[in-house]
Design a protein around this motif. Structure first.
Motif, short mmCIF file in Angstrom:
data_model
loop_
_atom_site.label_atom_id
_atom_site.label_comp_id
_atom_site.label_asym_id
_atom_site.label_seq_id
_atom_site.Cartn_x
_atom_site.Cartn_y
_atom_site.Cartn_z
N GLY A 161 25.17 -75.99 -43.61
CA GLY A 161 24.64 -75.21 -44.72
C GLY A 161 23.58 -75.96 -45.49
N GLU A 183 24.35 -71.98 -49.14
CA GLU A 183 24.05 -71.00 -48.09
C GLU A 183 24.60 -71.52 -46.76
OE1 GLU A 183 20.14 -68.96 -45.91
OE2 GLU A 183 19.89 -70.43 -47.52
N PHE A 203 22.15 -71.21 -36.06
CA PHE A 203 20.86 -71.36 -36.73
C PHE A 203 19.78 -71.92 -35.81
CE2 PHE A 203 23.05 -75.36 -37.30
CZ PHE A 203 22.07 -76.32 -37.14
N ILE A 222 19.37 -79.05 -44.58
CA ILE A 222 20.54 -78.52 -43.89
C ILE A 222 21.50 -79.67 -43.60
CG2 ILE A 222 21.38 -77.25 -41.90
CD1 ILE A 222 18.56 -76.08 -41.62
N LEU A 260 24.89 -71.58 -42.87
CA LEU A 260 24.00 -71.23 -41.76
C LEU A 260 24.72 -71.20 -40.42
CD1 LEU A 260 20.89 -73.36 -42.74
CD2 LEU A 260 21.31 -70.95 -43.23
#
Length: 433
Positions: free
Chosen positions: A23, A32, A70, A7, A34
């Motif tokens: 992400g 992706e 997240f 991440i 987050l």
């Protein structure tokens, strides 16, 4: 989590807002998202952090929002560098390879280090160095010399330099939050990663970012960033002109610009007006769409004149084969592309980040987020190729202390009829550009 699942957080510290995006890359290589956070910028002028306390407060708020999404802690970030004192310098370097010796990666690295040995203005540092095409002996125009043979290798380098205090002040802000800046990156480099194609960079292209408080311009040619400049005003001066020209409040002027403004007065309808509620019992004001557009056009023409002067000054005017890619918040103004093309004679297209982020984050694919998404893309690509010993940039939180607000990305949208009444409220989250 696999290596591809690390991440990463990217932070765009701008004049009007601070944006954070966290992400990672999925197993199939897709990005992706987050977490996302945004706060109104404070302590930043013309892209440069001046007040550490105020800037820290804005950065901390934007990071908190992203962390809540997240339920993790941001520990390291990629951050953009921008400022009016950013300069482009040129320096030549050469290296003797030896008779019929094959050029290696070490030879190229040595050439880079030699190019960086240049006398800089006091207090400046090199933030980016890029070679133009290489020359081996008498063979020029070589994009990658590794593996070729020859006795002498030469190249001219473009060095992007700026005051070291730009980076120092950013680090002071993030140090207070217990966060390490993993890398700082020149703003146009970040945006270009997500907005420009390799063909555009090779043919010659101008990346023009008209933001809330600054206008940033970068010229690419032969695949290399050749010139960068910053104009110390952007959408903020347009808002100021609307405020003064219509004698209304700044927040009302910003809302007018965002919702009903356009860049060319001749294209604005003559029969539409906006009613601005009066202040403290005063009579409401009626402002025509056409008058509003002409106010915007007058200031926008000055911005165009300023950056066009920089293009001519750069010496690359006749090498911009692809034209201008327009981004930043002001890129959303209707007819701006036509105005720029009319004023400069160059083709113009709007630069919109397209990462296929999915419906949940669809609204991130916006010119205002080009820098932060470019930073994120760069970070994910670099970390993916890092050594396995690198630690994750985030650690889980034990407790969830905040929650994201529903509808965070929603903006006020109203159908415009012949007569439109605006309701300007202090808590309204109107995007600035």
């Amino acid at each position: 989590m696999g290596k591809s699942g690390k991440i990463i957080a990217a932070v765009d510290v701008g004049t009007t807002k601070v944006v954070v995006v966290a992400g990672r890359k999925s197993e199939d290589g897709k990005i992706e998202i987050l977490g996302y956070g945004k706060a109104r910028s404070m302590g930043v002028k013309r892209g440069v952090v001046l007040n550490i306390d105020e800037a820290f407060s804005a950065i901390h708020e934007a990071i908190r929002q992203a962390e809540d999404a997240f339920q993790g802690d941001i520990e390291e970030v990629y951050v953009n560098i921008v400022g009016q004192q950013l300069k482009t310098l040129s320096n030549q370097a050469e290296r003797y390879i030896g008779e019929r010796r094959i050029v290696s990666d070490e030879d190229v690295d040595s050439l880079f280090q030699q190019a960086k040995k240049i006398e800089l203005p006091a207090g400046y540092k090199i933030y980016h160095a890029a070679p133009q095409l290489f020359t081996i002996d008498h063979e020029s125009g070589i994009p990658n010399p590794v593996g070729m043979t020859g006795e002498k290798m030469q190249a001219e380098f473009k060095l992007m330099v700026a005051p070291e205090v730009y980076e120092t002040n950013l680090k002071l802000c993030f140090d207070r939050a217990g966060i390490t800046i993993r890398k700082t990156m020149i703003d146009p480099l970040a945006s270009s990663e997500i907005l420009l194609s390799d063909d555009e960079k090779e043919a010659g292209v101008v990346l023009l970012d008209i933001g809330g408080g600054t206008t940033k311009m970068a010229i690419y040619h032969d695949g290399v960033l050749c010139y960068s400049s910053l104009i110390p005003f952007g959408g903020n001066v347009i808002t100021h002109d609307i405020k003064e020209g219509c004698t209304i409040l700044a927040r009302q002027a910003e809302s007018l610009k965002v919702q009903f403004g356009q860049a060319m007065g001749d294209f604005a309808p003559e029969d539409r007006v906006v009613t601005i509620p009066g202040i403290s019992g005063w009579e409401p004001k009626e402002i025509s769409f056409k008058s509003l557009a002409f106010i915007i056009q007058a200031r926008m023409e000055e911005i165009i004149e300023a950056f066009f002067f920089q293009i001519e000054k750069s010496g690359y005017m006749d090498k911009v084969g692809a034209g201008i890619v327009l981004t930043g918040g002001s890129a959303l103004l209707p007819n701006l592309g036509q105005l720029i093309k009319f004023q400069t004679g160059l083709d113009v297209r709007k630069g919109i980040p397209r990462l296929k982020l999915g419906e949940q984050w669809k609204e991130l694919e916006d010119p205002r987020n080009a820098t932060v998404l470019g930073l994120l893309l760069t970070a994910l690509n670099e970390v993916e190729n890092d050594e396995p010993a690198k630690e994750f940039f985030f650690k889980p939180k034990k407790k969830k202390t905040h929650s994201t607000q529903p509808g965070f990305f929603s903006q006020m949208k109203k159908e415009v009829t012949r007569q439109v009444t605006l309701f300007f409220e202090d808590e309204q989250d109107t995007e600035m550009f």
